[in-house]
Design a protein around this motif. Sequence first.
Motif, PDB file in Angstrom:
ATOM      1  N   VAL A   1      12.468 -25.903  13.299  1.00 28.07           N
ATOM      2  CA  VAL A   1      12.449 -25.203  12.009  1.00 28.07           C
ATOM      3  C   VAL A   1      12.733 -23.725  12.229  1.00 28.07           C
ATOM      4  CG1 VAL A   1      10.921 -24.401  10.148  1.00 28.07           C
ATOM      5  CG2 VAL A   1      11.039 -26.830  10.712  1.00 28.07           C
TER       6      VAL A   1
ATOM      7  N   ARG B   1      11.979 -20.176   4.361  1.00 26.33           N
ATOM      8  CA  ARG B   1      10.566 -20.463   4.135  1.00 26.33           C
ATOM      9  C   ARG B   1      10.159 -19.787   2.826  1.00 26.33           C
ATOM     10  NH1 ARG B   1      10.230 -19.008   9.863  1.00 26.33           N
ATOM     11  NH2 ARG B   1       9.719 -20.863  11.055  1.00 26.33           N
TER      12      ARG B   1
ATOM     13  N   VAL C   1       8.824 -29.817  15.642  1.00 23.62           N
ATOM     14  CA  VAL C   1       9.154 -29.390  14.277  1.00 23.62           C
ATOM     15  C   VAL C   1       9.136 -27.870  14.209  1.00 23.62           C
ATOM     16  CG1 VAL C   1       8.392 -29.398  11.863  1.00 23.62           C
ATOM     17  CG2 VAL C   1       8.362 -31.524  13.195  1.00 23.62           C
ATOM     18  N   SER C   2       8.117 -27.271  14.765  1.00 19.92           N
ATOM     19  CA  SER C   2       7.987 -25.812  14.745  1.00 19.92           C
ATOM     20  C   SER C   2       9.181 -25.125  15.410  1.00 19.92           C
ATOM     21  CB  SER C   2       6.686 -25.404  15.437  1.00 19.92           C
ATOM     22  OG  SER C   2       6.551 -24.013  15.461  1.00 19.92           O
TER      23      SER C   2
ATOM     24  N   ALA D   1       6.471 -28.522   6.823  1.00 22.33           N
ATOM     25  CA  ALA D   1       6.518 -28.973   8.215  1.00 22.33           C
ATOM     26  C   ALA D   1       5.539 -30.122   8.430  1.00 22.33           C
ATOM     27  CB  ALA D   1       6.201 -27.809   9.147  1.00 22.33           C
TER      28      ALA D   1
ATOM     29  N   ILE E   1      15.653 -33.133  10.870  1.00 21.17           N
ATOM     30  CA  ILE E   1      14.842 -32.314   9.966  1.00 21.17           C
ATOM     31  C   ILE E   1      15.652 -31.918   8.737  1.00 21.17           C
ATOM     32  CG2 ILE E   1      13.726 -30.040   9.719  1.00 21.17           C
ATOM     33  CD1 ILE E   1      12.774 -30.439  12.682  1.00 21.17           C
TER      34      ILE E   1
END
Length: 144
Positions: A66, A77, A62-63, A48, A35
């Motif tokens: 991240v 973010r 990914v969640s 994302a 990522i």
Amino acid sequence: MNPSIEFSRKIAMAYHVVCKPLCQELNLPQTAFDILMFLGNNPAYKTASDIVEIRYIKANLVSIHVERLVQNGYLVRQPVKGDRRKTELLCTDKAQPIIDQGRQLQNIFFEKLFYNTEDEMRRAFLTAINIIEENLDAILEEAK
């Protein structure tokens, strides 16, 4: 086994093998490293959903990764102006040394992939890939 499937599988496996020592040294899971490298190498892609769509990493992974990268100070973010539903993911200064090391590792990996090939062969291979990509774009465009 289908040679094209075997080829792409071997590339992915070899890349992960090459990345493993750096990921262990940095105490980062491979997916988190992927990522960071995706965001660092592709500044046009910042969300994302970009990671899910382009890197084919599952949304839940990914969640999770991240969130950990944000907590560890590697990503921040930022709301997207004009679209309150979207959030950009931006690499921080803390992430830059990891991205630099990752790029160095990627360069070494690609050099190993092209070991025992001549410059002319590399150029021909890359030219063929570009032509195939244009053909794929045309096929996808026709399907619209």
